[in-house]
Design a protein around this motif. Sequence first.
Motif, short mmCIF file in Angstrom:
data_model
loop_
_atom_site.label_atom_id
_atom_site.label_comp_id
_atom_site.label_asym_id
_atom_site.label_seq_id
_atom_site.Cartn_x
_atom_site.Cartn_y
_atom_site.Cartn_z
N GLN A 132 5.97 -11.41 17.39
CA GLN A 132 6.96 -10.36 17.71
C GLN A 132 8.36 -10.92 17.52
OE1 GLN A 132 6.83 -8.49 21.80
NE2 GLN A 132 8.93 -9.27 21.84
N TYR A 133 9.27 -10.07 17.16
CA TYR A 133 10.65 -10.54 17.06
C TYR A 133 11.27 -10.73 18.44
CZ TYR A 133 11.19 -10.12 12.03
OH TYR A 133 11.08 -10.31 10.67
N GLY A 134 12.06 -11.81 18.54
CA GLY A 134 12.86 -12.04 19.73
C GLY A 134 14.34 -11.92 19.43
N THR A 140 19.67 -16.54 10.90
CA THR A 140 18.78 -17.15 11.90
C THR A 140 17.89 -16.08 12.49
OG1 THR A 140 20.36 -16.86 13.71
CG2 THR A 140 20.45 -18.96 12.49
N ALA A 141 16.78 -16.51 13.09
CA ALA A 141 15.85 -15.56 13.70
C ALA A 141 15.05 -16.26 14.78
CB ALA A 141 14.91 -14.97 12.65
N ALA A 142 14.54 -15.46 15.71
CA ALA A 142 13.62 -15.95 16.74
C ALA A 142 12.37 -15.09 16.70
CB ALA A 142 14.26 -15.89 18.13
N VAL A 143 11.21 -15.73 16.65
CA VAL A 143 9.92 -15.03 16.65
C VAL A 143 9.15 -15.47 17.88
CG1 VAL A 143 7.70 -14.78 15.49
CG2 VAL A 143 9.81 -14.77 14.15
N ILE A 144 8.70 -14.50 18.66
CA ILE A 144 7.94 -14.77 19.88
C ILE A 144 6.47 -14.55 19.54
CG2 ILE A 144 7.59 -14.11 22.27
CD1 ILE A 144 10.47 -12.96 22.18
N ALA A 145 5.78 -15.64 19.25
CA ALA A 145 4.42 -15.55 18.72
C ALA A 145 3.38 -15.75 19.82
CB ALA A 145 4.22 -16.59 17.63
#
Length: 338
Positions: A132-134, A140-145
């Motif tokens: 899921q995207y955070g 830049t990006a954050a992915v909440i896996a």
Amino acid sequence: MKLTRRQLLTVLTAGSAAAVASCTLEPAPPQPAPSATTPRPQPPQLSRPDRAARRSPLSAAASRWQPAPGEVFPEIKRTAAAFLETAGNWSDGGTAVGNLVRAGASAISAATASVLHPSTARAGELTVIYPQYGGLAPDTAAVIALVEQNLRTVSGPWTRELVVDVRLARRPGGSWTVERLVAPTSLGPPLPLTDTAAAVLAEPRIILSGPAQNDVSTGRIDNRLLAILHALSREFTVAIQVMHTGHVQTVYPTARVSNHAVGRAVDIREIDGRPVVDTRPGDERVLRLMRRAAELGATEVGGPVDLNGPRKGFFSDDVHHDHIHLGVTPGDPPAHLR
């Protein structure tokens, strides 16, 4: 019927002489002579992403996790998944960090994957359940896996779920790379369970990920949020991706503290067995759940659609295209449609 010289050669090679007995030969059309202004045909070239995919198990194309058609920027999620899959699958004598270094990850980024390798584990298998995207920014990006690990430890088999905060950056050429995994934080020492927390833990229509279940079990998730979640379960079956553990602790990419950081927010991945990211714009289940959550007191309701604008508690963006965020901020009014 007329054949060109090339067609005749093809037929003769196949041994079909009888088929050409009644055919007359047509000369091939003349080809223009090459000139300084006529580009010469070039052999097909692999694009850079394809070449990278063949070289590196860390590239987006190497991921075993497959995006749904509705995913926003799937390359980012697949890059995060490939990193986790490379790190989390090792056998006797291997390590998560060692797997990444051999695959070409930097020593700094590889070292952060130690969270996937408990000290007692001798072998591991990892599957990405959903990334899921955070947060998203231009580079830049954050992915909440959410991942599942099957581990072989000195004490026997161990299956667990983790939510991993994966941080990525865009390379100059446009592709993405994982910079680090962020170690999960804790809400603090456990508190006595409220009746509402116990009811949420016991409700089969609230499908909690392993980390979310642990969050509720600590007694530190806000009781108002839990009451909203429990009331929603009378009308919907909801799958929870993340509450506190594993979530980005600020409103990415700002320094503003997120309600997730203090146990006052939840992200819903599925409604009635249907992933939020797979729903069409205006899906009635999504709209009903968002409206109902506001009626129950949620002050933040984010999702694939904005029902009334951020000043009134509802909001939508690319980050919330794949989940529904519900939060409660003390002192703020519930999200409302008027």
